[in-house]
Design an enzyme around this catalytic site. Sequence first.
Site, PDB file in Angstrom:
ATOM      1  N   TYR A   1       0.853  -1.194   0.000  1.00  0.00           N
ATOM      2  CA  TYR A   1       0.000   0.000   0.000  1.00  0.00           C
ATOM      3  C   TYR A   1       0.889   1.244   0.000  1.00  0.00           C
ATOM      4  O   TYR A   1       1.503   1.592   1.006  1.00  0.00           O
ATOM      5  CB  TYR A   1      -0.930   0.029   1.211  1.00  0.00           C
ATOM      6  CG  TYR A   1      -1.926  -1.105   1.284  1.00  0.00           C
ATOM      7  CD1 TYR A   1      -2.226  -1.888   0.167  1.00  0.00           C
ATOM      8  CD2 TYR A   1      -2.581  -1.407   2.478  1.00  0.00           C
ATOM      9  CE1 TYR A   1      -3.141  -2.931   0.250  1.00  0.00           C
ATOM     10  CE2 TYR A   1      -3.499  -2.438   2.555  1.00  0.00           C
ATOM     11  CZ  TYR A   1      -3.769  -3.205   1.450  1.00  0.00           C
ATOM     12  OH  TYR A   1      -4.676  -4.232   1.529  1.00  0.00           O
TER      13      TYR A   1
ATOM     14  N   SER B   1      -4.895 -14.098   1.626  1.00  0.00           N
ATOM     15  CA  SER B   1      -5.961 -13.307   1.014  1.00  0.00           C
ATOM     16  C   SER B   1      -6.149 -13.735  -0.431  1.00  0.00           C
ATOM     17  O   SER B   1      -5.183 -13.784  -1.203  1.00  0.00           O
ATOM     18  CB  SER B   1      -5.613 -11.811   1.068  1.00  0.00           C
ATOM     19  OG  SER B   1      -6.620 -11.030   0.451  1.00  0.00           O
TER      20      SER B   1
ATOM     21  N   GLN C   1      -8.641 -13.501   4.015  1.00  0.00           N
ATOM     22  CA  GLN C   1      -9.140 -12.144   3.769  1.00  0.00           C
ATOM     23  C   GLN C   1      -9.716 -12.051   2.351  1.00  0.00           C
ATOM     24  O   GLN C   1      -9.013 -11.738   1.399  1.00  0.00           O
ATOM     25  CB  GLN C   1      -8.047 -11.095   3.965  1.00  0.00           C
ATOM     26  CG  GLN C   1      -8.583  -9.682   3.895  1.00  0.00           C
ATOM     27  CD  GLN C   1      -7.593  -8.603   4.268  1.00  0.00           C
ATOM     28  OE1 GLN C   1      -7.594  -7.533   3.684  1.00  0.00           O
ATOM     29  NE2 GLN C   1      -6.748  -8.864   5.256  1.00  0.00           N
TER      30      GLN C   1
ATOM     31  N   GLY D   1     -12.728   1.246   5.354  1.00  0.00           N
ATOM     32  CA  GLY D   1     -11.805   2.321   5.030  1.00  0.00           C
ATOM     33  C   GLY D   1     -12.493   3.614   5.407  1.00  0.00           C
ATOM     34  O   GLY D   1     -13.713   3.734   5.289  1.00  0.00           O
TER      35      GLY D   1
ATOM     36  N   SER E   1     -12.014   8.085   5.500  1.00  0.00           N
ATOM     37  CA  SER E   1     -11.237   9.302   5.251  1.00  0.00           C
ATOM     38  C   SER E   1     -11.584  10.394   6.258  1.00  0.00           C
ATOM     39  O   SER E   1     -10.921  11.426   6.303  1.00  0.00           O
ATOM     40  CB  SER E   1     -11.493   9.809   3.825  1.00  0.00           C
ATOM     41  OG  SER E   1     -12.882   9.990   3.585  1.00  0.00           O
TER      42      SER E   1
END
Length: 332
Positions: A54, A151, A174, A281, A283
């Site tokens: 990432y 995953s 995952q 996720g 923000s």
Amino acid sequence: MRYRTLGSSDLQVSEVSLGSWLTYSGGVAADATRACTEAAFDAGINFFDTANVYGRGAAETAWGEILSGHPRESYILATKVWGQMSDDPADSGLSPAQIAKQIDASLTRLRTDYVDLYQAHRFDPIVPIEDTVEALQRVVEQGKARYLGFSEWTVEQIRAAIEIGGPDLFVSSQPQYSMLWQAPEAELFDLCAGNGISNIVWSPLAQGLLTGKYVPGQAAPADSRFASEAMGIAQGLVNSEAAVEAVQRLIPLAEGAGLSMPTLALAWVLRRGEVASAIIGASRPEQVHANSAAVGVELSEDLLAAVDKALGDVPVTGPALGPNAQTGITHR
């Protein structure tokens, strides 16, 4: 917050966890990353999932700075290995040398001596599976990871690895899982349940599509993930006119039950006992708290039936490969 046991491990992970895929690897500024992470602690979230790839280390570095300010025993940390880490084509995969190199690099960026969960981000069909399994086991033997996971492996790859490494090799899987991507229900969940493996699912809100913010025929809202150059790259996984229209049919069902769309979508995922945690996720910190509201929400059989009817044939329901997943197994 509620907690579930992660597979055959002794880890108690929060039912909602925080991930850093498209957000803290560059899509979200440093101050917002810190605010979201601290909001997670405030909400009782103790499980944080990242990966070396990432932002090619950026997400791990960001969390290393933030999480190191908390007692190490106060959070459960997961990262992954497999992805392309530089312009060198060889700087990827699951060879023993790459695993040994990448775990050390991840620990340095994360500012910790160990991760609680080390996951093979995808399967590497080029490397003999015996080599990969032994290299992952070595990471645990060295005390650099407490447990192992994977995953988006196929059921054949999972079975082959367990045959080599034993029934306690993995504690987690995952997969992508949401109302719109139901593929794990076909084969994966049963296989995992039979081998003491829990699922920590990614994209339970289908990249934000299941929030209901997207309207058929209209441009994505300016502050949404799909409108972001950095965070909208994965919308093709689930985004289509049919999917957007299906979500619009779900909105009145959520409202009738007194739920927000994110709460309905996350509670739908968490209804399965095979799922230990849903990775969100965020923000903005308020998104963390709003998503955490799904914990403990029980959906009636009538509501679940209405959801199925509203979705129709839009969801992926049969066995399907996740993004970047590969078939095949090499033996030495």
